[in-house]
Design an enzyme around this catalytic site. Structure first.
Site, PDB file in Angstrom:
ATOM      1  N   GLU A   1      27.632  35.675  40.016  1.00 48.09           N
ATOM      2  CA  GLU A   1      29.169  35.658  39.927  1.00 48.09           C
ATOM      3  C   GLU A   1      29.520  34.274  40.328  1.00 48.09           C
ATOM      4  O   GLU A   1      30.246  34.341  41.223  1.00 48.09           O
ATOM      5  CB  GLU A   1      30.046  36.775  39.803  1.00 48.09           C
ATOM      6  CG  GLU A   1      29.636  37.776  39.061  1.00 48.09           C
ATOM      7  CD  GLU A   1      30.310  38.401  39.427  1.00 48.09           C
ATOM      8  OE1 GLU A   1      31.400  38.905  39.870  1.00 48.09           O
ATOM      9  OE2 GLU A   1      30.362  39.838  38.217  1.00 48.09           O
TER      10      GLU A   1
ATOM     11  N   GLU B   1      26.078  42.785  34.645  1.00 45.73           N
ATOM     12  CA  GLU B   1      26.970  43.986  35.423  1.00 45.73           C
ATOM     13  C   GLU B   1      27.991  44.138  34.298  1.00 45.73           C
ATOM     14  O   GLU B   1      28.790  43.048  33.827  1.00 45.73           O
ATOM     15  CB  GLU B   1      27.012  43.335  36.206  1.00 45.73           C
ATOM     16  CG  GLU B   1      27.839  44.128  37.404  1.00 45.73           C
ATOM     17  CD  GLU B   1      28.249  43.468  38.778  1.00 45.73           C
ATOM     18  OE1 GLU B   1      27.726  42.880  39.258  1.00 45.73           O
ATOM     19  OE2 GLU B   1      30.012  43.674  39.027  1.00 45.73           O
TER      20      GLU B   1
HETATM   21  C1  IDC Z   1      31.664  45.568  44.590  1.00 45.23           C
HETATM   22  C2  IDC Z   1      31.608  46.868  45.121  1.00 45.23           C
HETATM   23  C3  IDC Z   1      32.604  47.493  46.357  1.00 45.23           C
HETATM   24  C4  IDC Z   1      32.127  46.387  47.862  1.00 45.23           C
HETATM   25  C5  IDC Z   1      32.717  45.423  46.863  1.00 45.23           C
HETATM   26  C6  IDC Z   1      31.220  43.807  47.901  1.00 45.23           C
HETATM   27  O1  IDC Z   1      31.361  47.819  43.759  1.00 45.23           O
HETATM   28  O2  IDC Z   1      31.904  48.303  46.289  1.00 45.23           O
HETATM   29  O3  IDC Z   1      32.928  46.158  48.735  1.00 45.23           O
HETATM   30  O4  IDC Z   1      31.598  44.748  45.927  1.00 45.23           O
HETATM   31  O5  IDC Z   1      32.531  42.324  47.583  1.00 45.23           O
HETATM   32  C7  IDC Z   1      31.436  42.646  40.655  1.00 45.23           C
HETATM   33  C8  IDC Z   1      30.674  42.082  42.153  1.00 45.23           C
HETATM   34  C9  IDC Z   1      29.954  43.153  42.401  1.00 45.23           C
HETATM   35  C10 IDC Z   1      31.386  43.777  42.724  1.00 45.23           C
HETATM   36  C11 IDC Z   1      31.826  44.239  41.718  1.00 45.23           C
HETATM   37  C12 IDC Z   1      33.299  45.210  41.851  1.00 45.23           C
HETATM   38  O6  IDC Z   1      29.388  41.594  40.948  1.00 45.23           O
HETATM   39  O7  IDC Z   1      29.492  42.711  43.268  1.00 45.23           O
HETATM   40  O8  IDC Z   1      30.910  45.304  43.701  1.00 45.23           O
HETATM   41  N1  IDC Z   1      32.297  43.286  40.301  1.00 45.23           N
HETATM   42  O9  IDC Z   1      34.576  44.429  42.132  1.00 45.23           O
HETATM   43  N2  IDC Z   1      32.189  41.470  39.767  1.00 45.23           N
HETATM   44  C13 IDC Z   1      33.240  41.934  39.328  1.00 45.23           C
HETATM   45  C14 IDC Z   1      33.309  42.914  39.330  1.00 45.23           C
END
Ligand code: IDC
Length: 441
Positions: free
Chosen positions: A161, A249
Site C-alpha cells: 500500500e 486485501e
Molecule cells: C494492520 C494489522 C495490525 C498491525 C498493523 C501494523 O491488522 O495488527 O499492528 O497492520 O502496522 C492495511 C494494511 C495492513 C493493516 C490493515 C489494518 O495493509 O497491514 O494491518 N490495513 O490496519 N491497510 C488498511 C488496513
C-alpha cells in the site's frame, strides 16, 4: 477521542468445521489477464477468493499444510503471504531475512499442496513509498521469481500500500523496474501493483496504466466499516475505464484492522466484486486480538478450526466462502453490542474492561471496569465519558460515578471525590453493569 471495542462471548459449539469435499486437489493452472478480467488457461474468466496471512514475522504458525488445506476446503483458492518490509521485524528493517524468505517458500509449498494460488506480498506500509526499499525489493523478487519460475500458481504483489503522499508516477516508476526482474525468471506470472493512498486511487492508475507489460493487475483495498459508496464507485469506474483490479486485501471492520465488524457493508462489497468478476483476499489469518483476525484471540490452534474458534469476521468469511450458514441457534452469540466509547475531553484515554458477562431470562448482562488515564499531560478537574452500545441498555448497577442511561447511550460523570486527575494520572474503580437483549448470532 474515540475508541471502539467489541464485546463478544461465544458459547462453545460441538459442531466441527469439517469440510465438504470440494473440487479436490486440482492443480491451479496458469492465470492471465485479459482486458479487465483474470482468466484461466482456456481464457475463461476466473475469480479467485481467499485469505491473507497477518505479518509472517509475527504469526508464522499459520503457515502450515493443515491450515492451508482447511482454508482451501472452505472454498479459498488463494492465500496471500504478507511479508512486512518495515514494521517491527520487517524484512528491510531488522527482520531475519532468511527466515522470512523461508516462510514465503514454505507458504507457497503448502498452498501448492493444497491446490491453491499464492500471492507473494511485499508488504510496504509505514515505509509509504515503495522506492524506499527498492533495492531490497529487486533482489527479493529476483530470488523469489527464480525459485517459483516453474510454478503456475504464484502471483507477485510488488508493493502492498503506497501511502504518505506517494503518487502514481512514483509507484509506476518502481513497478517498471520490478516487473522486468520478475519477468526475466517467470515470463507470464501475474503481477499486482499497489495504487496510491493505501490502494484506493485506482483512478490514477486507470488514467495512466502500465502498457509496457501484460498480465498486470492493480490493487484496490477496502475496509468495510470505513470505505463505502465513494470507493465502490471509484472501483467500478476504473473497471469501466479498462483497469484490471485485484482486491488483494480487504477487511470486514474499519481501516485500523479493528473496530466494529460491518457485515452489511462487507456483503455489499462482496456482491459488487462478484458482479464485476473481481478477485479478493480477506485480512487476516491470525488470532490477534483485533476484529479483522478471523480467529478468536483465545484460539491457540493453528489448524483444525471449529466454529467457536472463528471470530465474527471469521464467521462472515467462512459463510461467504462456503456459501453455508453456520448454526446460529446453539451459538448464543451474546453480543452486547459493539460499544463505542467516547470521552468529552481530548487527552483522556478510557479503557473499558469486560469483567464478567452472563445471561438471565433472555437478557445479557455485562460488567465493566473503567480506567481513565490522562494523556494530555495537564491536570483536569472533572471528567465525563459516553459509551454508545449497539442496542438499548438498562443500567443495573454502578459505582464511583454519576450515570445516565438513555437508549443505547451511557454517560458517566465524575463524582466530586474522583473528578481530579493529575497530569498523566489515572482514575480507577469506576464500573457498572448493564443489560441488553441477547442476540442470537
Ligand atoms: C494492520 C494489522 C495490525 C498491525 C498493523 C501494523 O491488522 O495488527 O499492528 O497492520 O502496522 C492495511 C494494511 C495492513 C493493516 C490493515 C489494518 O495493509 O497491514 O494491518 N490495513 O490496519 N491497510 C488498511 C488496513
Amino acid at each position: 477521542m474515540k475508541k471502539l471495542f467489541c464485546i463478544l462471548a461465544v458459547l462453545a459449539l460441538a459442531v466441527s468445521l469439517a469440510v465438504p469435499a470440494l473440487a479436490g486437489e486440482e492443480k491451479p493452472g496458469p492465470l492471465h489477464v485479459e482486458g479487465t478480467q483474470l482468466v484461466d488457461e482456456r481464457g475463461e474468466p476466473v475469480q479467485v477468493r481467499g485469505v491473507s496471512t497477518h505479518g509472517l514475522a509475527w504469526f508464522p504458525q499459520y503457515v502450515n499444510a493443515d491450515c492451508f488445506r482447511q482454508i482451501h476446503d472452505w472454498g479459498a483458492d488463494v492465500v496471500r503471504l504478507a511479508m512486512y518490509t518495515a514494521e517491527y521485524g520487517g524484512y528491510c528493517e531488522g527482520g531475519d531475512q532468511q527466515a522470512l524468505k523461508q516462510l514465503v517458500k514454505d507458504g507457497v509449498a503448502y498452498a501448492t499442496q493444497a491446490g491453491m494460488y499464492a500471492i507473494v506480498d511485499w508488504h510496504i506500509l509505514s515505509d509509504g513509498d515503495p522506492n524506499t526499499h527498492k533495492e531490497e525489493a529487486l533482489a527479493f523478487f529476483d530470488e523469489m521469481s527464480a525459485a517459483f519460475a516453474g510454478q503456475d500458481n504464484v502471483l507477485y504483489e510488488i508493493c502492498n500500500e503506497p501511502n504518505g503522499g506517494t503518487d502514481w508516477a512514483a509507484v509506476k516508476a518502481y513497478a517498471l523496474e520490478v516487473i522486468p526482474v520478475i519477468r526475466a525468471n517467470d515470463p507470464d506470472a501475474v503481477v499486482i501493483v499497489g495504487t496510491p493512498n493505501w490502494c484506493q486511487m485506482v483512478d490514477q492508475a486507470a488514467a495512466d496504466p502500465i502498457t509496457e507489460y501484460d498480465n498486470v493487475m492493480y490493487a484496490l483495498h477496502f475496509y468495510a466499516d470505513t470505505h463505502r459508496d465513494d470507493l465502490r464507485a471509484r472501483m467500478e469506474a476504473a473497471v469501466r475505464a479498462g483497469l484490471p483490479i485485484f482486491v488483494s486485501e480487504f477487511g470486514t471492520c474499519d481501516a485500523s484492522g479493528n473496530g466494529a465488524v460491518n457485515e452489511e457493508q462487507a456483503d455489499i462489497w462482496a456482491a459488487l466484486m462478484d458482479e464485476l468478476g473481481i478477485s479478493y483476499v480477506n485480512w487476516n489469518l491470525s488470532n490477534k486480538d483485533e476484529s479483522s483476525a478471523i480467529l478468536q484471540s483465545g484460539c491457540e490452534k493453528t489448524s483444525g478450526f471449529t466454529p467457536e474458534d472463528l471470530s465474527r469476521s471469521g464467521r462472515w468469511l467462512y459463510e461467504l466462502l462456503t456459501g453455508e450458514r453456520l448454526p446460529a441457534e446453539t451459538e448464543a452469540e451474546t453480543t452486547v453490542s459493539a460499544a463505542e466509547l467516547q470521552t468529552e475531553h481530548e487527552g483522556l484515554s478510557v479503557d473499558a474492561a469486560l469483567k464478567n458477562s452472563w445471561q438471565t431470562d433472555g437478557e445479557a448482562y455485562y460488567q465493566y471496569d473503567l480506567t481513565l488515564t490522562d494523556t494530555s499531560g495537564s491536570a483536569r478537574e472533572g471528567w465525563a465519558v459516553e459509551l454508545t452500545f449497539d442496542g438499548d441498555i438498562t443500567l443495573r448497577d454502578s459505582w464511583n460515578g454519576e450515570y445516565t442511561a438513555e437508549g443505547d447511550v451511557l454517560t458517566i460523570r465524575s463524582k466530586d471525590y474522583n473528578g481530579a486527575i493529575p497530569a498523566d494520572g489515572a482514575v480507577t474503580d469506576v464500573g457498572f453493569i448493564v443489560s441488553g437483549a441477547a442476540l442470537a448470532g
